[in-house]
Scaffold this active site. Structure first.
Site, PDB file in Angstrom:
ATOM      1  CG  LEU A 164     -10.227  -1.078  11.968  1.00  0.00           C
ATOM      2  CD1 LEU A 164      -9.447  -0.685  11.252  1.00  0.00           C
ATOM      3  CD2 LEU A 164     -11.583  -0.510  11.915  1.00  0.00           C
ATOM      4  CE  LYS A 193      -4.204  -1.958   2.103  1.00  0.00           C
ATOM      5  NZ  LYS A 193      -5.267  -1.758   3.237  1.00  0.00           N
ATOM      6  N   GLY A 207      -4.840   1.464  19.115  1.00  0.00           N
ATOM      7  CA  GLY A 207      -3.767   1.221  17.485  1.00  0.00           C
ATOM      8  C   GLY A 207      -3.603   2.327  16.852  1.00  0.00           C
TER       9      GLY A 207
HETATM   10  P1  NAP Z   1      -0.499  -3.183  11.818  1.00  0.00           P
HETATM   11  O1  NAP Z   1       0.344  -1.818  10.194  1.00  0.00           O
HETATM   12  O2  NAP Z   1       0.771  -3.894  11.301  1.00  0.00           O
HETATM   13  O3  NAP Z   1      -0.145  -2.190  13.372  1.00  0.00           O
HETATM   14  C1  NAP Z   1      -0.231  -3.309  14.263  1.00  0.00           C
HETATM   15  C2  NAP Z   1      -0.920  -2.639  14.818  1.00  0.00           C
HETATM   16  O4  NAP Z   1      -1.779  -3.616  16.889  1.00  0.00           O
HETATM   17  C3  NAP Z   1      -0.280  -2.011  15.879  1.00  0.00           C
HETATM   18  O5  NAP Z   1      -0.640  -1.018  16.998  1.00  0.00           O
HETATM   19  C4  NAP Z   1       0.639  -2.937  17.343  1.00  0.00           C
HETATM   20  O6  NAP Z   1       1.224  -1.897  17.801  1.00  0.00           O
HETATM   21  C5  NAP Z   1      -1.326  -3.146  17.907  1.00  0.00           C
HETATM   22  N1  NAP Z   1      -0.493  -4.831  18.105  1.00  0.00           N
HETATM   23  C6  NAP Z   1       0.178  -5.703  17.820  1.00  0.00           C
HETATM   24  N2  NAP Z   1       0.104  -7.113  18.247  1.00  0.00           N
HETATM   25  C7  NAP Z   1      -0.052  -6.337  19.390  1.00  0.00           C
HETATM   26  C8  NAP Z   1      -0.371  -7.298  20.864  1.00  0.00           C
HETATM   27  N3  NAP Z   1       0.078  -8.412  21.231  1.00  0.00           N
HETATM   28  N4  NAP Z   1      -0.648  -6.346  21.958  1.00  0.00           N
HETATM   29  C9  NAP Z   1      -0.581  -5.093  21.392  1.00  0.00           C
HETATM   30  N5  NAP Z   1      -0.888  -4.499  20.689  1.00  0.00           N
HETATM   31  C10 NAP Z   1      -0.477  -4.977  19.579  1.00  0.00           C
HETATM   32  O7  NAP Z   1      -1.839  -3.802  11.220  1.00  0.00           O
HETATM   33  P2  NAP Z   1      -2.603  -2.589  10.264  1.00  0.00           P
HETATM   34  O8  NAP Z   1      -2.587  -2.925   9.298  1.00  0.00           O
HETATM   35  O9  NAP Z   1      -3.433  -1.626  11.110  1.00  0.00           O
HETATM   36  O10 NAP Z   1      -3.961  -3.882  10.859  1.00  0.00           O
HETATM   37  C11 NAP Z   1      -4.836  -3.546  11.865  1.00  0.00           C
HETATM   38  C12 NAP Z   1      -5.936  -4.783  12.143  1.00  0.00           C
HETATM   39  O11 NAP Z   1      -7.004  -4.109  10.946  1.00  0.00           O
HETATM   40  C13 NAP Z   1      -5.714  -5.768  11.181  1.00  0.00           C
HETATM   41  O12 NAP Z   1      -6.334  -6.557  12.479  1.00  0.00           O
HETATM   42  C14 NAP Z   1      -6.549  -5.563   9.980  1.00  0.00           C
HETATM   43  O13 NAP Z   1      -6.944  -7.084  10.229  1.00  0.00           O
HETATM   44  C15 NAP Z   1      -7.982  -4.800  10.950  1.00  0.00           C
HETATM   45  N6  NAP Z   1      -7.630  -4.633   8.734  1.00  0.00           N
HETATM   46  C16 NAP Z   1      -9.750  -4.605   8.676  1.00  0.00           C
HETATM   47  C17 NAP Z   1      -9.608  -3.779   7.375  1.00  0.00           C
HETATM   48  C18 NAP Z   1     -11.069  -3.897   7.073  1.00  0.00           C
HETATM   49  O14 NAP Z   1     -11.410  -3.794   5.623  1.00  0.00           O
HETATM   50  N7  NAP Z   1     -11.612  -4.720   8.273  1.00  0.00           N
HETATM   51  C19 NAP Z   1      -8.442  -3.508   7.048  1.00  0.00           C
HETATM   52  C20 NAP Z   1      -7.210  -3.151   7.398  1.00  0.00           C
HETATM   53  C21 NAP Z   1      -7.103  -3.257   8.312  1.00  0.00           C
HETATM   54  P3  NAP Z   1       2.854  -1.494  17.876  1.00  0.00           P
HETATM   55  O15 NAP Z   1       2.476  -0.346  17.182  1.00  0.00           O
HETATM   56  O16 NAP Z   1       3.128  -1.444  19.641  1.00  0.00           O
HETATM   57  O17 NAP Z   1       2.830  -2.403  18.009  1.00  0.00           O
END
Ligand code: NAP
Length: 465
Positions: free
Chosen positions: A237, A81, A141
């Site tokens: 999400l 992306k 997040g």
């Molecule tokens: P990302 O960039 O990898 O960010 C992950 C986030 O989760 C960060 O804030 C991270 O915290 C936190 N995190 C991960 N593991 C953790 C843990 N064990 N304890 C506490 N915090 C934790 O991922 P992303 O792309 O933002 O996606 C996040 C979620 O949104 C995913 O589950 C995805 O499936 C969902 N999503 C859904 C849609 C939809 O269309 N519905 C679209 C996009 C994403 P740190 O900053 O501390 O690492």
């Protein structure tokens, strides 16, 4: 020279249509996007097909080749992306601010990049009657998805947005970036352990961490109920599983909570609207949502009603047309018990038979996949079964007049309850007793006296009559 069609995943390489759409990502095999776009094209009678492309390297070359090959539009997903932005003619303002593009739209000189995740979530919230303007938000997040959410909160006029994250520095960087872009101080970073710094009040909670995706995951960031009591409503999400620990906790506290499936839906719909320069009507969006939901969670349709109302015939027909698994609870019992229903009644009595029905409903609840379930006529008469029916799926009451039923079942020796001198009167009496129960337990009703199987199937599968 790369050839984008060689990256189409299995089953999509030979696809032909006037225009092609697609998605670049890695991994991509389980994408749900074809469900959204192919359903839209089919419903709108637009000759387009949507292809998942597994891209491992040379992203820029594949973008260029897709353009040369005439591909009308593309979605871009993980991990491309951000990287894709280098290969575009132009990028719209929201995508630049968020720093990520998920949609490429064909222009005269190349693709233009958009981010439809942000307006997709906004449209999903609007469809749930969740209004951001003037409201206070707590986001959990600060990753990639959270950037789009923080931008949305600012763009749609949230009063203030607290970003709670495990890693404070990331929350701080995101808050600073948004405050700089919108010349504000309304985005405030908070490290999870210090959530009590957030002023008391009611907030829209938006869960953007990946906690909850995997089996065994607990609540994201904060365990304390006092924290979740600050939620006026919540959005996660994540859409698979359907109910994350975050959603369950809010529901336990009596707070409305929705998952991310509608965000997925509307980011797709917005991309489709950009590619085809049209507006998708809400009615069609709902139909696509049902298909998407069936594809992710499976759908269970339960048919109830008196014997001879058409449950087995309609159920079998729909299963044949739609690929759903057909289950007839009576046939299931016969198979399990190794004897006919008449024999079960004679040998063990009706109460025993009803208990078998209850067991089966509980068993079916735990089964995954799309199913259409025809139930025995007396099954809903047991209170425990009525509760099970609600938990099992959408309940349709197939209704028919006593005379219709009599015509359909007369001559069948398989109906122990009708083994009497005047079956028509018996049917009338039993209908009087049962019809109010059927009505009360069903979500929808359908009169089957004068309709065709296709009409019944259209009503149950698409809500058309
Ligand atoms: P990302 O960039 O990898 O960010 C992950 C986030 O989760 C960060 O804030 C991270 O915290 C936190 N995190 C991960 N593991 C953790 C843990 N064990 N304890 C506490 N915090 C934790 O991922 P992303 O792309 O933002 O996606 C996040 C979620 O949104 C995913 O589950 C995805 O499936 C969902 N999503 C859904 C849609 C939809 O269309 N519905 C679209 C996009 C994403 P740190 O900053 O501390 O690492």
């Amino acid at each position: 020279m790369v050839d984008v069609m060689s990256r189409a995943i299995e089953g999509y390489r030979e696809v032909k249509a006037e225009h092609l759409l697609g998605i670049f990502g890695n991994p991509i095999g389980h994408t749900l996007s074809p469900v959204i776009h192919d359903t839209l094209s089919e419903s709108l009678k637009i000759d387009e097909r949507y292809i998942p492309f597994h891209i491992e390297d040379n992203l820029g070359d594949y973008v260029e080749n897709a353009y040369e090959a005439g591909i009308l539009g593309l979605n871009i997903t993980v991990p491309y992306k951000q990287e894709v932005m280098k290969y575009l003619m132009e990028t719209d303002e929201a995508a630049r601010s968020i720093g990520a593009v998920n949609t490429l739209v064909r222009t005269e000189n190349g693709y233009k990049g958009y981010n439809t995740d942000m307006p997709g979530l906004a449209r999903a919230l609007a469809s749930e009657k969740i209004e951001l303007s003037g409201k206070k938000v707590i986001m959990l997040g600060a990753g990639g998805a959270a950037r789009a959410v923080a931008y949305m909160c600012m763009k749609y006029g949230a009063d203030c947005t607290y970003i709670v994250n495990r890693t404070y520095e990331k929350a701080l960087a995101l808050a600073e970036d948004m405050n700089r872009q919108f010349q504000s101080d309304r985005v405030i970073p908070v490290v999870a352990a210090d959530y009590r710094q957030i002023p008391e009040g009611k907030y829209i909670f938006i869960q953007c961490t990946s906690v909850g995706l995997h089996e065994g995951d607990g609540l994201p960031l904060v365990e304390d109920d006092d924290f979740y009591r600050m939620a006026v409503c919540g959005v996660d999400l994540i859409y698979n599983p359907e109910k994350t620990p975050f959603i369950r906790r809010l529901e336990q506290l009596g707070t409305k909570a929705v998952n991310g499936l509608k965000m997925l839906l509307y980011q797709g719909i917005l991309a489709y609207e950009l590619w085809n320069n049209l507006i998708v009507p809400e009615e069609l969006a709902e139909r696509v949502y049902r298909k998407l939901s069936d594809a992710v969670y499976g759908r269970k349709v339960v048919l109830i009603g008196y014997m001879g109302a058409g449950k087995t015939t309609v159920g079998r027909y729909i299963a044949q047309k739609s690929g759903y698994t057909f289950i007839d609870t009576d046939a299931y019992i016969v198979e399990k018990a190794g004897m006919s229903i008449n024999r079960i009644f004679e040998k063990y009595g009706e109460v025993y038979f009803r208990e078998l029905e209850t067991e089966i409903l509980k068993e079916l609840k735990d089964k995954k996949g799309n199913m259409i379930i025809a139930t025995g006529g007396g099954l809903p008469m047991r209170e425990e079964n009525r509760q099970c029916l609600h938990e099992l799926g959408e309940v349709y009451y197939l209704r028919a007049k006593a005379e219709t039923i009599y015509d359909r079942v007369k001559g069948s020796g398989e109906r122990p309850l009708l083994a009497c001198a005047d079956p028509l009167t018996k049917i009338k009496e039993m209908l009087c007793e049962r019809a109010p129960v059927y009505e009360a337990v069903s979500d929808r009703q359908l009169d089957t006296d004068d309709i065709t199987l296709d009409e019944a199937a259209a009503y149950i599968m698409d809500g058309n009559i």
